[in-house]
Design an enzyme around this catalytic site. Structure first.
Site, PDB file in Angstrom:
ATOM      1  CD  GLU A 103      42.440 -33.559  23.846  1.00 37.21           C
ATOM      2  OE1 GLU A 103      41.229 -33.310  23.963  1.00 37.21           O
ATOM      3  OE2 GLU A 103      43.168 -32.667  23.292  1.00 37.21           O
ATOM      4  CB  CYS A 116      49.853 -37.053  17.622  1.00 29.35           C
ATOM      5  SG  CYS A 116      51.010 -35.771  18.400  1.00 29.35           S
ATOM      6  CB  CYS A 123      53.541 -28.891  28.809  1.00 33.09           C
ATOM      7  SG  CYS A 123      55.315 -28.848  27.975  1.00 33.09           S
ATOM      8  CB  CYS A 127      55.900 -23.164  23.656  1.00 28.83           C
ATOM      9  SG  CYS A 127      57.068 -24.302  24.090  1.00 28.83           S
ATOM     10  CB  CYS A 130      51.919 -24.896  23.128  1.00 33.45           C
ATOM     11  SG  CYS A 130      51.258 -26.496  23.522  1.00 33.45           S
ATOM     12  N   GLY A 177      52.943 -32.387  26.401  1.00 32.76           N
ATOM     13  CA  GLY A 177      53.990 -32.755  27.282  1.00 32.76           C
ATOM     14  C   GLY A 177      55.526 -32.543  26.521  1.00 32.76           C
ATOM     15  CD  GLU A 178      60.834 -31.838  25.912  1.00 34.11           C
ATOM     16  OE1 GLU A 178      60.524 -30.831  24.749  1.00 34.11           O
ATOM     17  OE2 GLU A 178      61.546 -32.900  25.559  1.00 34.11           O
ATOM     18  CB  SER A 209      58.734 -33.883  18.764  1.00 37.29           C
ATOM     19  OG  SER A 209      58.735 -32.425  18.688  1.00 37.29           O
ATOM     20  CB  SER A 231      59.521 -27.864  19.115  1.00 37.53           C
ATOM     21  OG  SER A 231      58.825 -29.106  19.135  1.00 37.53           O
ATOM     22  CG  LEU A 232      64.611 -23.796  15.435  1.00 38.31           C
ATOM     23  CD1 LEU A 232      65.541 -24.041  16.238  1.00 38.31           C
ATOM     24  CD2 LEU A 232      65.188 -23.797  14.051  1.00 38.31           C
ATOM     25  CG  HIS A 233      58.428 -23.756  17.097  1.00 35.43           C
ATOM     26  ND1 HIS A 233      57.665 -24.325  16.196  1.00 35.43           N
ATOM     27  CD2 HIS A 233      58.324 -24.217  18.392  1.00 35.43           C
ATOM     28  CE1 HIS A 233      57.267 -25.438  16.723  1.00 35.43           C
ATOM     29  NE2 HIS A 233      57.748 -25.394  17.870  1.00 35.43           N
ATOM     30  CG  ASN A 310      46.585 -25.915  13.587  1.00 35.75           C
ATOM     31  OD1 ASN A 310      45.864 -25.695  12.690  1.00 35.75           O
ATOM     32  ND2 ASN A 310      47.410 -26.780  13.945  1.00 35.75           N
ATOM     33  CB  CYS A 353      49.983 -29.126  15.040  1.00 36.11           C
ATOM     34  SG  CYS A 353      51.615 -29.954  15.437  1.00 36.11           S
TER      35      CYS A 353
HETATM   36  S1  SF4 Z   1      54.566 -26.814  22.493  1.00 30.97           S
HETATM   37 FE1  SF4 Z   1      55.459 -28.948  23.377  1.00 30.97          FE
HETATM   38  S2  SF4 Z   1      57.112 -28.298  24.965  1.00 30.97           S
HETATM   39 FE2  SF4 Z   1      55.897 -26.430  24.372  1.00 30.97          FE
HETATM   40  S3  SF4 Z   1      54.292 -26.219  25.946  1.00 30.97           S
HETATM   41 FE3  SF4 Z   1      53.412 -27.260  24.184  1.00 30.97          FE
HETATM   42  S4  SF4 Z   1      53.611 -29.184  24.656  1.00 30.97           S
HETATM   43 FE4  SF4 Z   1      55.098 -28.256  26.222  1.00 30.97          FE
END
Ligand code: SF4
Length: 381
Positions: A103, A116, A123, A127, A130, A177-178, A209, A231-233, A310, A353
């Site tokens: 997407e 985006c 991925c 995380c 996500c 994805g990363e 990112s 992406s710290l979080h 979200n 997001c």
């Molecule tokens: S936040 Fe980014 S790195 Fe983490 S699982 Fe989702 S897509 Fe992958």
């Protein structure tokens, strides 16, 4: 679940010029007995004009066009469906070679339009907050499939009028994805986004990112001038280990040091990194977390994006209240940080997001859901 996304596709025999780096295209033309500068004409046709066939390239000689058509093609991924949110956000469900889907989201704002872009199907990093991570990992996207997302979006907006502004002013590698785990293809595609013969977007406006693949950040500084978001979080390793499992391998300090070094190695070292922090109710949105973040980031020049979580179906997490978000933001702001709270966009088409999935199993159900929401909107108006 990954198996269900693959349908068989014969491997195409022709070279795909979409996503091919300029130097490689120049070499190809030399092999065909042509001057290297022909590459400039071809690149302009592909990226400035959105050409998808050699016939359109009227200033390229007929013989060369015919020769190119024999051995090569311009092969973007296919748009399977396009969704438009009530707030103007657009999302494309894109079918890539092999039958998987990814997407891509366009977010229009005053004076800018941000695309985006996804870098992988699924991925591997998983995380916990996500939805992309929840569907597992299938494969890396090719450079054609990455730049192809920009190509599709740019074409859908039409060519800009002479002297007019383009719809896509910013690109963030923040979709599925990363990106640093698909290093070469992402770098090739980002270079085409930034170079004049490609989309000519400023390096300040093309942002990669990462969740924190530290060794790849060192390599990235050698080959890219893109901007960087991390992406710290979480403000401490204990909490980040739970939210971003990659943290167990590359803890926070190591990651932030590598990001700082990347920014310092850029020729214009006035840019600062962006810290992305998804606020999750009762998990990382408390006053103590904000205070820890204030201390943690002191040595790292940055701006901070706060993203209220979200929700998506398989998640137990909740979005924090508006008051909790403002409280968190104010603590950072009062400590001298530049803070932006990202507003939720495209919620009605699951384009916000952390909501991107691209999966095919529930696609029909999802399409039906979007349609129902759109009908409800129409009813209300
Ligand atoms: S936040 Fe980014 S790195 Fe983490 S699982 Fe989702 S897509 Fe992958």
């Amino acid at each position: 679940m990954a198996d269900a996304l693959i349908v068989s596709d014969a491997k195409p025999a022709k070279l795909n010029l979409l996503g091919m780096p300029r130097v490689q295209l120049e070499s190809l033309l030399e092999e065909l007995g042509e001057k290297r500068f022909r590459a400039q004409q071809i690149l302009k046709w592909i990226y400035h004009q959105g050409a998808s066939s050699f016939d359109e390239m009227t200033d390229v000689g007929r013989k060369l066009r015919e020769r190119l058509a024999e051995i090569a093609e311009i092969r973007p991924p296919e748009v399977e469906e396009e969704f438009i949110s009530a707030d103007g956000t657009r999302k494309w469900l894109i079918r890539v070679e092999g039958g998987s889907r990814v997407e891509t989201v366009f977010i229009p704002e005053d004076g800018r339009g941000t695309l985006c872009v996804s870098s992988q199907v699924g991925c591997v990093l998983d995380c916990t907050f996500c939805s992309t991570g929840k569907q597992g990992f299938q494969r890396d996207l090719t450079s054609a499939e990455i730049i192809g997302q920009v190509w599709i979006a740019a074409r859908s907006f039409g060519l800009p009028k002479k002297g007019g502004t383009r719809a896509i002013t910013n690109v963030v590698m923040m979709g599925m994805g990363e990106p640093l785990l698909n290093f070469d293809n992402v770098v090739a595609a980002m270079n085409l986004m930034m170079e004049d013969l490609g989309y000519g977007i400023s390096k300040r406006r093309v942002t990669l990112s990462t969740a924190g693949v530290v060794p790849a950040l060192d390599r990235l500084a050698e080959v890219s001038e893109a901007s960087l978001a991390v992406s710290l979080h979480a403000p401490n390793d204990e909490l980040r280990n739970q939210l971003v499992p990659l943290n167990k391998r590359y803890p926070i300090r190591e990651l932030l040091d590598a990001c700082k070094l990347y920014m310092e190695r850029q020729p214009d070292n006035k840019r600062v990194m962006t810290v992305e922090y998804t606020l999750i109710k009762g998990v990382n949105d408390q006053v103590e977390h904000a205070n820890q973040l204030v201390e943690l980031l002191r040595e790292y020049p940055c701006k901070i994006n706060l993203i209220p979580f979200n929700p998506f179906p398989q998640s137990d997490f909740e979005r924090p209240s508006r008051n909790a978000v403002m409280r968190f933001s104010n603590i950072l702001h009062n400590a001298g940080y530049r803070v932006m709270v990202r507003s939720t966009r495209g919620d009605d088409i699951d384009a916000a997001c952390g909501q991107l999935v691209g999966q095919v199993q529930d696609r029909t159900r999802r399409s039906q859901r979007y349609r129902e929401r759109a009908e409800k909107r129409t009813d209300i108006q």
